[in-house]
Structure formats: structure tokens, C-alpha cells
Design an enzyme around this catalytic site. Structure first.
Site: not given
Ligand SMILES: NC(=O)c1ccc[n+]([C@@H]2O[C@H](COP(=O)([O-])OP(=O)(O)OC[C@H]3O[C@@H](n4cnc5c(N)ncnc54)[C@H](O)[C@@H]3O)[C@@H](O)[C@H]2O)c1
Length: 322
Positions: A112, A133, A145, A184
Site C-alpha cells: 500500500s 498498487h 499505479e 495514498n
Molecule cells: N486491503 C486493501 O485495501 C489494500 C489495498 C491496496 C494494497 N493493499 C496491500 O496488499 C497487501 C495484502 O493486503 P490484503 O488486504 O489482501 O491483506 P490480507 O490480510 O487480506 O491478505 C494477506 C494474505 O497474505 C497471506 N500471507 C501471510 N504470510 C504469507 C507468506 N509468508 N507467504 C504468502 N502469503 C502469506 C495471508 O495468509 C493472507 O491470506 C498488503 O501489502 C496491503 O498493504 C491492501
């Protein structure tokens, strides 16, 4: 022509949605996660999203859950990481990816706000490493992005932009790898002032949100700040800034009010109270209102799609320049 083979790391909120979009674009997608329940539910979650959208659920069959990271990235043309927002974890994952993915695979992180440079600094070959992103939900919000570091090869950026445009995404090039990229930074500049207005007793949280939703929030999707500045005139914009900028929040630290809420366990929807108190019904109404609004936007995008410029890109793998 073979479509680029895609691997998504992380089957959570973002990972499953990103995988869905690639699968809808015809790509075979492997999705890796260390948490087996998220792999077990992966295809059903994607089918559920597609059913809700009224779109072909068959795309979910192109998505393949894989538990082992090395197996997931072997033979991949493009790897996008969407694991937890944790720098050491992301660095560790990319070290394994680099060791087991083909030398010409593009490596992307969906962080993010963490600079891509910090995530990728330990890699031996940083020329094919970049950021992409996406926004939540990935299959409803158009923007991606594409973030360039000082090491990223320009052709890797061009290829990644074309890859996402072919999927119908709005891909934009972020030329400098700064925390928060573009979206962001803008979003949190607004949040900082919104919190400050509450903190200074100018209005309560609900009023601040009402002001946004009932004024510039109504038009911002079609009239964004810089075109708005041109519309009203840069001279008027300058006059407004001369009066307003000295008074608005410029703190470089998180707000004390935000810190107090977190310390008191007022974490928002998940605890029932944050800046405001939320019943479960109110939470459901906010969520369903947002999804309905985004779906309407997607429907409009799809209706206008035939008029959009066709990209001269067939979806095949990146060819590293000689
Ligand atoms: N939620 C949002 O709105 C959003 C938007 C843009 C970017 N992001 C970014 O995307 C990424 C994921 O966010 P999310 O909201 O999907 O989180 P989430 O918690 O829903 O998903 C994360 C996943 O990663 C898995 N995980 C943990 N350790 C791992 C490993 N060692 N290897 C592989 N998988 C592993 C978890 O089991 C989980 O399924 C983050 O970096 C977040 O900042 C999130």
C-alpha cells in the site's frame, strides 16, 4: 500466442481479487499462500464475486491454489506479491521468488505504501522489479499505479502498464518511488485534515464526512483537483491557498486523536467504535452502499469499453531488451 503466466502471492482480500482480474483476462494464475484455509476457499470466493457481478464464473477455473512458494513461481512470467504489509516478510518472500522464478519474470509488489526500493533492495537483479498498487476491491476499482524504482528497466514498466491495460485497468506510471505513491499520498493528506477538523472542534466526524460526500465528493470522479484548479482559474486557486494553507494541518506525525482512539481500543468497525459508533446494520449499509456505487461505475466502464483505444499488446511475456 501464449498469454503470460501469472503468479499471485497471498490469497487474502487483495490477492484473490487480483487473481480474479487476471483470470478474467484469460491468463492462467497460480496463487500461493501459507494459510491453507485461504487457498481452500480461493476459487469459491472468486466464483462468488463473479456471480454477484453477473459475469462468467468459468474464469475461476483458471486460478490454481499452490501452497509451495518455489513451485508457485517456477515458470512464471509475472509474479505479484499481495502478502501482509510487513517489510521483512516481503523481503524474505522476494528472496525466494528471485531464486526460483525465471530470470525474465517481472516481479511486482502490491504494497500500500512501502517504497518498492526498500522491498527489492536485497535482490541481485532489480531491473525487473517494480510496484503495482491496486485498490480494493481490485475487480471494481479501475486504477493500478505502476511504480518505477531507480533500477527498474523502462521496458519492464511499459510491459506492465500494457499488461494491466489489456485487462481493462487504468494503469498509471509513478516515476518516483515515494511512500504512498500517488493515490495514498493524496488520500491521506485529506484524512489528516479531516481528523484535524474534528480534533480542533470545528465539526464532528459525521459532519466532516457529510461535507465531503455532499460537495466535492459528488464531482471528484469527473472533476479532479488539478482540472478543477484550471476550471476555476489558477489565480483564484492561488488566492485561496494564500488564506487557507497557513491554517490547515501540516503535522508530520499521526494525530494525537488517532493515537488516543487506537490506545482506547476504538478501532472502528471491528470494535464497533472509532471516530463514530457503528451498529452492525450501519456497517453493512456503508459496505453495501460502496459496492453498489462501484458496481455502477464498472457497468459504465464496460458500456464504454468498445470506444476505448485498443492497446497494441497481445498479453505475452516480457522480452528483456538486449
Ligand atoms: N486491503 C486493501 O485495501 C489494500 C489495498 C491496496 C494494497 N493493499 C496491500 O496488499 C497487501 C495484502 O493486503 P490484503 O488486504 O489482501 O491483506 P490480507 O490480510 O487480506 O491478505 C494477506 C494474505 O497474505 C497471506 N500471507 C501471510 N504470510 C504469507 C507468506 N509468508 N507467504 C504468502 N502469503 C502469506 C495471508 O495468509 C493472507 O491470506 C498488503 O501489502 C496491503 O498493504 C491492501
Amino acid at each position: 500466442m501464449t498469454l503470460a503466466k501469472i503468479t499471485v502471492i497471498g490469497a487474502g482480500l487483495m490477492g484473490h481479487g487480483i487473481a480474479q482480474v487476471f483470470a478474467q483476462g484469460g491468463h492462467d494464475v497460480r496463487v500461493q499462500d501459507t494459510y491453507q484455509p485461504n487457498l481452500d476457499s480461493l476459487r469459491d470466493r472468486i466464483r462468488g464475486n463473479l456471480r454477484d457481478l453477473g459475469e462468467d464464473v468459468g474464469a475461476a477455473d483458471r486460478v490454481h491454489p499452490v501452497a509451495d512458494l518455489r513451485e508457485a513461481v517456477s515458470g512464471a512470467d509475472y509474479v505479484v506479491e499481495a502478502a501482509l504489509e510487513d517489510l521483512p516478510l516481503k523481503q524474505k518472500i522476494f528472496a525466494v521468488i528471485e531464486a526460483h522464478a525465471p530470470a525474465n519474470a517481472i516481479l511486482a509488489s502490491n504494497t500500500s505504501v512501502i517504497p518498492i526500493t526498500r522491498i527489492m533492495e536485497g535482490l541481485k537483479d532489480r531491473s525487473r522489479a517494480l510496484g503495482t498498487h491496486w485498490w480494493n476491491p481490485p475487480f471494481l476499482v479501475p486504477l493500478v499505479e505502476v511504480i518505477q524504482t531507480e533500477w527498474t528497466d523502462a521496458s519492464a514498466i511499459d510491459w506492465t502498464m500494457a499488461l494491466h491495460r489489456r485487462l481493462g485497468k487504468v494503469a498509471v506510471h509513478v516515476k518516483k518511488d515515494v511512500p504512498g505513491f500517488i493515490g495514498n499520498r493524496l488520500q491521506h493528506a485529506l484524512w489528516r485534515e479531516a481528523i484535524s477538523i474534528v480534533e480542533r472542534g470545528i465539526a464532528d466526524a459525521e459532519t466532516v464526512d457529510t461535507v465531503i460526500k455532499a460537495s466535492f465528493g459528488r464531482r471528484i470522479a469527473v472533476l479532479a483537483p488539478l482540472e478543477n484548479a484550471d476550471l476555476v482559474g489558477t489565480d483564484l486557486t492561488l488566492a485561496i491557498h494564500q488564506t487557507v494553507l497557513p491554517d490547515i494541518e501540516n503535522s508530520t506525525a499521526p494525530s494525537p486523536l488517532l493515537e488516543q482512539l487506537v490506545a482506547a481500543g476504538k478501532l472502528g468497525f471491528k470494535s464497533g467504535e472509532g471516530f463514530r459508533a457503528w451498529t452492525l446494520d450501519q456497517q453493512a449499509a456503508v459496505r453495501s452502499g460502496m459496492v453498489a456505487h462501484l458496481r455502477e461505475g464498472r457497468r459504465r466502464d464496460l458500456d464504454n469499453a468498445p470506444a476505448q483505444k485498443k492497446e497494441d499488446f497481445d498479453g505475452s511475456a516480457w522480452q528483456r531488451p538486449d
